[in-house]
Design a protein around this motif. Structure first.
Motif, mmCIF file in Angstrom:
data_model
loop_
_atom_site.group_PDB
_atom_site.id
_atom_site.type_symbol
_atom_site.label_atom_id
_atom_site.label_comp_id
_atom_site.label_asym_id
_atom_site.label_seq_id
_atom_site.Cartn_x
_atom_site.Cartn_y
_atom_site.Cartn_z
ATOM 1 N N MET A 3 -1.532 5.633 2.256
ATOM 2 C CA MET A 3 -0.357 6.254 1.641
ATOM 3 C C MET A 3 0.184 7.380 2.513
ATOM 4 N N MET A 51 1.039 -0.179 3.487
ATOM 5 C CA MET A 51 1.389 0.058 2.096
ATOM 6 C C MET A 51 2.565 -0.857 1.774
ATOM 7 N N ARG A 103 0.543 -1.473 -2.979
ATOM 8 C CA ARG A 103 -0.797 -1.941 -2.676
ATOM 9 C C ARG A 103 -1.165 -1.531 -1.254
ATOM 10 N N ALA A 104 -2.389 -1.051 -1.088
ATOM 11 C CA ALA A 104 -2.900 -0.753 0.252
ATOM 12 C C ALA A 104 -3.543 -2.020 0.783
ATOM 13 N N SER A 105 -2.860 -2.703 1.679
ATOM 14 C CA SER A 105 -3.291 -4.014 2.147
ATOM 15 C C SER A 105 -3.951 -3.911 3.519
ATOM 16 N N ASP A 160 2.678 -7.663 -0.497
ATOM 17 C CA ASP A 160 1.238 -7.671 -0.274
ATOM 18 C C ASP A 160 0.674 -9.075 -0.448
ATOM 19 N N THR A 172 -8.882 -4.291 -11.018
ATOM 20 C CA THR A 172 -7.965 -4.287 -9.888
ATOM 21 C C THR A 172 -7.546 -5.681 -9.479
ATOM 22 N N GLY A 230 -8.517 -1.874 -2.135
ATOM 23 C CA GLY A 230 -7.284 -1.174 -1.782
ATOM 24 C C GLY A 230 -7.138 0.131 -2.515
ATOM 25 N N GLN A 231 -8.266 0.770 -2.854
ATOM 26 C CA GLN A 231 -8.239 1.990 -3.643
ATOM 27 C C GLN A 231 -8.946 3.119 -2.905
ATOM 28 N N ARG A 267 -6.880 3.877 0.311
ATOM 29 C CA ARG A 267 -5.506 3.884 -0.204
ATOM 30 C C ARG A 267 -4.829 5.220 0.069
ATOM 31 N N LYS A 268 -5.559 6.316 -0.156
ATOM 32 C CA LYS A 268 -4.983 7.642 0.040
ATOM 33 C C LYS A 268 -4.530 7.827 1.487
ATOM 34 N N GLY A 313 -4.205 -0.679 7.783
ATOM 35 C CA GLY A 313 -3.610 -0.810 6.464
ATOM 36 C C GLY A 313 -2.101 -0.723 6.479
#
Length: 356
Positions: free
Chosen positions: A247, A290, A266-268, A296, A200, A238-239, A243-244, A288
């Motif tokens: 999002m 997106m 990217r989930a920042s 990002d 990543t 960021g996963q 992240r979900k 977060g």
């Protein structure tokens, strides 16, 4: 005082590869008619737990008093459940283990059931349960530990309480095996998370990658459970769950451009990871944004931020020409930040020197 070992009970079941339901390639062997075998799902995770079945001699109850429960107890906790089966060579071997399990005296019913893939047969009964992370299914090559059979050992019954001297010796061997499997599983999880970290952060500046890997290592060496470690590591990258959720907040698109190409997003974290005071802050979707990869990178380094209404604030370090090239002029969040998001954005502005 020496700590008392957890009670151990042995359940003999049909041989399978996965115990996640019957498939064309995985059917129970040497266990009688499969239609009576609820054990085919013994290692199928259901809402974070595994539920195990064995056929008691009287078909309805297990004498948990023999492993330490009181006469009137409905269940006993903190049990090591040893799942065994007859291998193709005829020997009975350990095929899996439950750690810290609850074993019930009477047959229990799942609130809903997994279903047999071929006939729709409802598999709802169980006697033992444990958290998914405490269930250890052994691969074929690891199914080498023999369970003693005969007098004072596993007999004709599918349940052995291990009360004999043979059982006492066997329980010590099982404890050592379980610790070995726990260590291997933990190392495997650690290795996969470290690999995920490397994958990543590939392409990041060396300084950023080093910081991320240091944070990941701190998580992996903490006293948190494996599931908590996994959630935090993936959030740091960021996963995963973080992240979900981010999002979902930003409707599967960049919070500025509206781009919906998943590989570009990217989930920042808004409040930098290392500045977060709690796990809740690190995992909060309100913390977060997106963003596309270029935004990002700018946001993470404090070259851009956003005001309370969502208007982009741009560092004087970015020239007018680069602002135009990057399309930053008059940029803003597609949705005005909520009061919870604004608290994190205010922190970001303060840290990176933007006026509030």
């Amino acid at each position: 005082m020496k700590e008392k070992s957890p009670p151990t009970i042995y359940f003999n079941v049909a041989w399978m590869d996965e115990y996640r339901g019957i498939t064309d390639s995985d059917i129970p062997l040497d266990g009688g008619s499969w239609t009576d075998k609820h054990e085919v799902c013994n290692f199928m995770p259901i809402d974070g737990k595994c539920y195990g079945y064995v056929q008691p001699p009287n078909s309805e109850t297990i004498n948990i008093t023999r492993i330490g429960a009181s006469e009137d107890a409905d269940y006993i906790d903190s049990v090591t459940v040893v799942w065994s089966a007859r291998a193709r060579g005829g020997k009975t071997v350990v095929v899996g283990l439950y750690r810290n399990a609850r074993v019930h005296r009477r047959r229990q019913k799942l609130p809903y059931s997994p279903h047999h893939q071929q006939s729709g047969f409802s598999l709802v009964d169980y006697f033992a349960e444990c958290n998914e992370e405490d269930a250890f299914l052994l691969s074929h090559k690891r199914r080498t530990h023999f369970i003693p059979r005969g007098k004072n050992a596993m007999g004709q019954s599918l349940i052995w309480y291990g009360e004999s001297e043979t059982g006492a010796v066997e329980s010590l061997k099982i404890a050592a095996l379980l610790q070995e499997y726990i260590t291997e599983k933990h190392q495997s999880n650690t290795d996969s998370l470290i690999m995920e970290c490397g994958d990543t952060t590939a392409g990041s500046f060396d300084r950023d990658q080093q910081e991320i890997e240091e944070d990941v290592q701190n998580i992996l060496t903490s006293d948190l459970s494996n599931s908590e470690k996994a959630n935090l590591v993936r959030a740091r990258l960021g996963q995963g769950k973080f992240r979900k959720q981010v999002m979902q907040v930003w409707r599967n698109s960049c919070a500025v451009t509206g781009c919906q190409i998943p590989a570009m997003l990217r989930a920042s974290h808004i409040k930098p990871w290392r500045d977060c005071e709690t796990t809740a802050e690190r995992l909060s979707a309100d913390n977060g944004l997106m963003l596309t990869a270029n935004l990002d990178a700018l946001f993470d380094r404090g070259l851009i931020s956003f005001d309370a209404k969502g208007l982009m604030l741009i560092s004087p370090e970015i020239s007018d020409m680069d602002r135009e090239r990057l399309g930053l002029q008059h940029a803003r969040l597609t949705v005005a930040p909520s009061q919870w998001q604004e608290r994190y954005l205010a922190y970001h502005r303060q840290v990176f020197g933007f006026s509030n």
